[in-house]
Write a protein that holds these residues in place. Structure first.
Motif, PDB file in Angstrom:
ATOM      1  N   VAL A 169       0.865  -1.176   0.000  1.00  0.00           N
ATOM      2  CA  VAL A 169       0.000   0.000   0.000  1.00  0.00           C
ATOM      3  C   VAL A 169       0.901   1.225   0.000  1.00  0.00           C
ATOM      4  O   VAL A 169       1.770   1.355   0.869  1.00  0.00           O
ATOM      5  N   THR A 228       1.724   4.711   0.993  1.00  0.00           N
ATOM      6  CA  THR A 228       1.264   5.534   2.106  1.00  0.00           C
ATOM      7  C   THR A 228       1.635   7.006   1.962  1.00  0.00           C
ATOM      8  O   THR A 228       1.082   7.855   2.659  1.00  0.00           O
ATOM      9  N   ALA A 229       2.573   7.307   1.079  1.00  0.00           N
ATOM     10  CA  ALA A 229       2.971   8.694   0.831  1.00  0.00           C
ATOM     11  C   ALA A 229       3.551   8.783  -0.572  1.00  0.00           C
ATOM     12  O   ALA A 229       4.134   7.817  -1.076  1.00  0.00           O
ATOM     13  N   GLU A 270       6.351   6.074  -0.419  1.00  0.00           N
ATOM     14  CA  GLU A 270       6.577   5.226   0.749  1.00  0.00           C
ATOM     15  C   GLU A 270       5.539   4.112   0.674  1.00  0.00           C
ATOM     16  O   GLU A 270       4.387   4.348   0.275  1.00  0.00           O
ATOM     17  N   VAL A 271       5.945   2.900   1.048  1.00  0.00           N
ATOM     18  CA  VAL A 271       5.085   1.736   0.890  1.00  0.00           C
ATOM     19  C   VAL A 271       5.125   0.873   2.153  1.00  0.00           C
ATOM     20  O   VAL A 271       6.205   0.569   2.658  1.00  0.00           O
ATOM     21  N   ASP A 272       3.947   0.498   2.645  1.00  0.00           N
ATOM     22  CA  ASP A 272       3.830  -0.531   3.673  1.00  0.00           C
ATOM     23  C   ASP A 272       3.515  -1.834   2.952  1.00  0.00           C
ATOM     24  O   ASP A 272       2.664  -1.858   2.052  1.00  0.00           O
ATOM     25  N   TYR A 273       4.183  -2.914   3.330  1.00  0.00           N
ATOM     26  CA  TYR A 273       3.984  -4.196   2.660  1.00  0.00           C
ATOM     27  C   TYR A 273       4.486  -5.332   3.543  1.00  0.00           C
ATOM     28  O   TYR A 273       5.076  -5.097   4.600  1.00  0.00           O
ATOM     29  N   HIS A 319       8.341  -1.409   5.755  1.00  0.00           N
ATOM     30  CA  HIS A 319       8.034  -0.062   5.263  1.00  0.00           C
ATOM     31  C   HIS A 319       9.249   0.375   4.464  1.00  0.00           C
ATOM     32  O   HIS A 319      10.380   0.257   4.944  1.00  0.00           O
ATOM     33  N   LYS A 377      10.984   3.294   1.496  1.00  0.00           N
ATOM     34  CA  LYS A 377      10.954   4.552   0.753  1.00  0.00           C
ATOM     35  C   LYS A 377      11.677   4.307  -0.557  1.00  0.00           C
ATOM     36  O   LYS A 377      12.795   3.780  -0.562  1.00  0.00           O
TER      37      LYS A 377
END
Length: 136
Positions: free
Chosen positions: A71, A73-74, A101-104, A113, A115
């Motif tokens: 996802v 996130t930024a 930025e990605v949460d996965y 997380h 960048k």
């Protein structure tokens, strides 16, 4: 196992579902298929091998990595570009972001997380777009 690339737009336009630990083989198959196509491909989403799950793999230089249920996130630094896709003919205009930025979850389903910038960020955005069924 190397899988055949899906080129059916009707299949590719279907939404992907979140992946679970039962989908670990899909990660292996995606990495194998990306490796087999590395001369003409820098990323893949699971629907490209016929699986409607939220899993992508990315080639960043000599490294390949998986992202499960990623996802964004930024994001910042919007720009316009054109992209092609191994599953589709030709190229299409799209909007991407220079930094994301990605949460996965990683391939072992550990929370991560990250960048990302530049071309790696562009690849990740392209592959995540596959989840929505929007053709690139």
């Amino acid at each position: 196992m190397v899988k055949k690339i899906v080129k059916d737009p009707l299949f590719l336009q279907q939404k992907s579902e979140p992946a679970t630990t039962a989908d670990k083989q899909v990660i292996v198959d995606l990495l194998d298929t990306l490796e087999a196509n590395k001369e003409r491909c820098v990323g893949m989403a699971a629907n490209m091998i016929g699986v409607k799950k939220q899993i992508i793999v990315v080639a960043a230089g000599p490294f390949m990595f998986a992202m499960v249920n990623p996802v964004i996130t930024a994001k910042k630094g919007e720009y316009k570009t054109e992209e092609s896709c191994l599953s589709l003919e030709g190229s299409r205009p799209c909007t991407r972001y220079e930094e994301i930025e990605v949460d996965y979850l990683d391939e072992n389903f550990n929370k991560k997380h990250g960048k990302y910038t530049g071309f790696t960020a562009q690849i990740i955005q392209h592959e995540i777009q596959h989840f929505s069924g929007d053709l690139i």
